[in-house]
Design an enzyme around this catalytic site. Structure first.
Site, PDB file in Angstrom:
ATOM      1  N   CYS B 108       0.854  -1.255  -0.294  1.00 44.52           N
ATOM      2  CA  CYS B 108       0.122   0.299  -0.025  1.00 44.52           C
ATOM      3  C   CYS B 108       0.788   1.176   0.035  1.00 44.52           C
ATOM      4  O   CYS B 108       1.942   1.601   1.142  1.00 44.52           O
ATOM      5  CB  CYS B 108      -1.411  -0.364   0.665  1.00 44.52           C
ATOM      6  SG  CYS B 108      -2.178   1.657   1.120  1.00 44.52           S
ATOM      7  N   CYS B 111      -0.592   4.302   2.581  1.00 43.12           N
ATOM      8  CA  CYS B 111      -0.470   4.294   3.953  1.00 43.12           C
ATOM      9  C   CYS B 111      -0.094   2.278   4.407  1.00 43.12           C
ATOM     10  O   CYS B 111       1.453   2.038   3.796  1.00 43.12           O
ATOM     11  CB  CYS B 111      -1.662   4.457   4.498  1.00 43.12           C
ATOM     12  SG  CYS B 111      -2.832   4.315   3.922  1.00 43.12           S
ATOM     13  N   SER B 112      -0.249   1.738   4.592  1.00 43.80           N
ATOM     14  CA  SER B 112       0.178   0.717   5.159  1.00 43.80           C
ATOM     15  C   SER B 112      -1.045  -0.219   5.135  1.00 43.80           C
ATOM     16  O   SER B 112      -0.998  -1.668   5.858  1.00 43.80           O
ATOM     17  CB  SER B 112       0.914   0.600   5.946  1.00 43.80           C
ATOM     18  OG  SER B 112       2.213   1.421   6.045  1.00 43.80           O
ATOM     19  N   CYS B 113      -2.539  -0.243   4.315  1.00 44.42           N
ATOM     20  CA  CYS B 113      -2.972  -1.496   4.304  1.00 44.42           C
ATOM     21  C   CYS B 113      -2.931  -2.652   4.103  1.00 44.42           C
ATOM     22  O   CYS B 113      -2.294  -3.087   3.247  1.00 44.42           O
ATOM     23  CB  CYS B 113      -4.418  -0.564   3.297  1.00 44.42           C
ATOM     24  SG  CYS B 113      -4.868   0.959   3.294  1.00 44.42           S
TER      25      CYS B 113
END
Lengths: 235, 204
Positions: B108, B111-113
């Site tokens: 991602c 962000c850091s999905c």
């Protein structure tokens, strides 16, 4: 212009440093507390996931760059708590003073939102329920799998200057192909700013690597992004 | 309005992050906005109950049961919901299958999905600037840093989680695993192999 969080394709970040598969879930005890406080405050119902993502990504670039992951969460949470008037700046400053001398805040009155606080007994149900983003939409899909599409240029939020968007800068103007339709989903560009959910069709779009990068690593490689219909135009 | 601040609220909190968390937790608790017991419950859930073992069970079952695999690849949500693997950050799952022709990898960049119900909380490297910036542009160099080298004829498809869809990579079943139970197969499935930065190996 993009914000600092939009880093896909950026140069200069150095090697990835894999951790052992069995490394602790939380490297520091405070990481766990930061995650838990953030989730618990989300349950107060004063913002949505798009609002909270935007709160992190609009940190000053200097802060975004120097903060570790959960520090970004904390900073975003502090912004939301104040902006949504759950807490005041004076509350935060007072908490800092109390934490510093170890006395704890004195004489704090119960909060109007206290009845909404997440209780331990409700945690499992709340996490299991999640927050699905699919919604019915009056907007008819314009594209079908196999159609060629181009990401709109310029990129960026079309509703709010400097607002949240989920179209990465590296894909702006690039041409790809519809891979699949995911149904209609909440539009983050709207939902992040209290402008309503504005659901519209959402697609997986596949881009050849050489449509995105001047020096693609391998001719057959591809990148897939999930993109809302209003991010796309027909080719 | 995007609310750009020079004097951001977080700057009112203590500079040390551990102290910053403590200050916020104390304030929110005293105002009745959070319940420390609920925090403990959230932490226990992600520290001890939800993690990559969930995803590994799904992969092992897909390796063992062709009908399950077909259903999983066609529409993962009902299949995973039936197993109880639904919830926050896993509301809309898509499972993508590695083949000799195509290797899948997930990132991602914004962000850091990450698919929490199947893999738990993402590892630090997944959230790092280096992985987020480079996985889309030079996946093969990134894979090399994980010790993974793909055959010449294998293309890479990188999935950038830009919406609420969460992706799980279904790795190829390793050789020499005929007759292994689902539990034994699951033990071969690493977290990273379900993100696409590792290749499962057969029993040694």
């Amino acid at each position: 212009m993009s914000r600092v969080h939009d880093m896909g394709g950026r140069f200069g970040d150095g090697p990835v440093k894999p951790e052992p598969q069995d490394a602790p879930v939380f490297a520091e005890e405070w990481h766990a507390r930061a995650l838990a406080i953030t989730l618990a405050c989300g349950a107060l119902g004063q913002w949505n996931i798009d609002t909270s993502r935007h709160a992190r990504e609009r940190l000053a670039p200097l802060d975004y760059t120097r903060f570790s992951y959960y520090e970004k969460w904390l900073a975003g949470l502090a912004s939301l708590l104040v902006e949504k008037q759950v807490l005041s700046a004076e509350d935060l400053a007072g908490a800092a003073a109390a934490a510093g001398d170890g006395t704890g805040a004195e004489g704090v009155a119960p909060h109007p939102l206290a009845a909404r606080a997440l209780k331990a007994a409700d945690v499992a149900a709340a996490l299991a329920k999640g927050g699905p983003a699919d919604r019915p939409s009056p907007i008819v899909p314009s594209f079908a799998p196999g159609d060629a599409v181009r990401c709109r240029r310029p990129g960026g939020n079309r509703l709010v200057e400097g607002g949240h968007t989920r179209l990465p800068t590296y894909a702006v103007g690039a041409t790809g192909q519809i891979l699949r339709l995911h149904g209609s989903h909440v539009l983050p560009d709207s939902a992040a700013h209290g402008l309503g959910e504005a659901p519209e069709p959402l697609y997986a779009v596949v881009f050849p690597a050489d449509a995105l990068w001047s020096h693609a690593e391998h001719p057959g490689d591809e990148v897939v992004l999930d993109l809302w219909q209003s991010y796309l135009e027909p080719v | 309005m995007p609310h750009d601040h020079a004097d951001a609220p977080h700057s009112l909190l203590p500079p040390d992050p551990a102290l910053r968390v403590k200050a916020l937790e104390t304030l929110l608790t005293e105002k009745g906005l959070i319940d420390p017991a609920a925090l403990d419950e959230i932490i226990d859930t992600y520290q001890n109950r939800i993690g990559p073992a969930n995803g590994a069970r799904v992969v092992a079952r897909a390796w063992s049961d062709p009908d399950f695999k077909a259903a999983l690849l066609a529409d993962a949500d009902p299949v995973l919901a039936e197993l109880g693997y639904y919830g926050r950050q896993g509301e809309h799952m898509v499972v993508v299958e590695n083949t000799p022709e195509q290797h899948n990898m997930v990132v991602c960049t914004l962000c850091s999905c990450y698919p929490w119900p199947l893999l738990g909380i993402p590892p630090g490297w997944y959230k790092s600037d280096a992985y987020r910036s480079r996985a889309v542009r030079e996946p093969r160099r990134v894979l090399a840093e994980f010790g993974v080298t793909l055959p010449e004829g294998t293309s890479v498809r990188v999935w950038d989680s830009t919406a609420e869809l969460r992706y799980l990579v279904l790795p190829m079943r390793p050789k020499d695993t005929e007759g292994l139970s689902e539990d034994a197969l699951a033990a071969l499935v690493s977290r990273d192999s379900m993100i696409g930065t590792d290749i499962p190996e057969g029993p040694r």
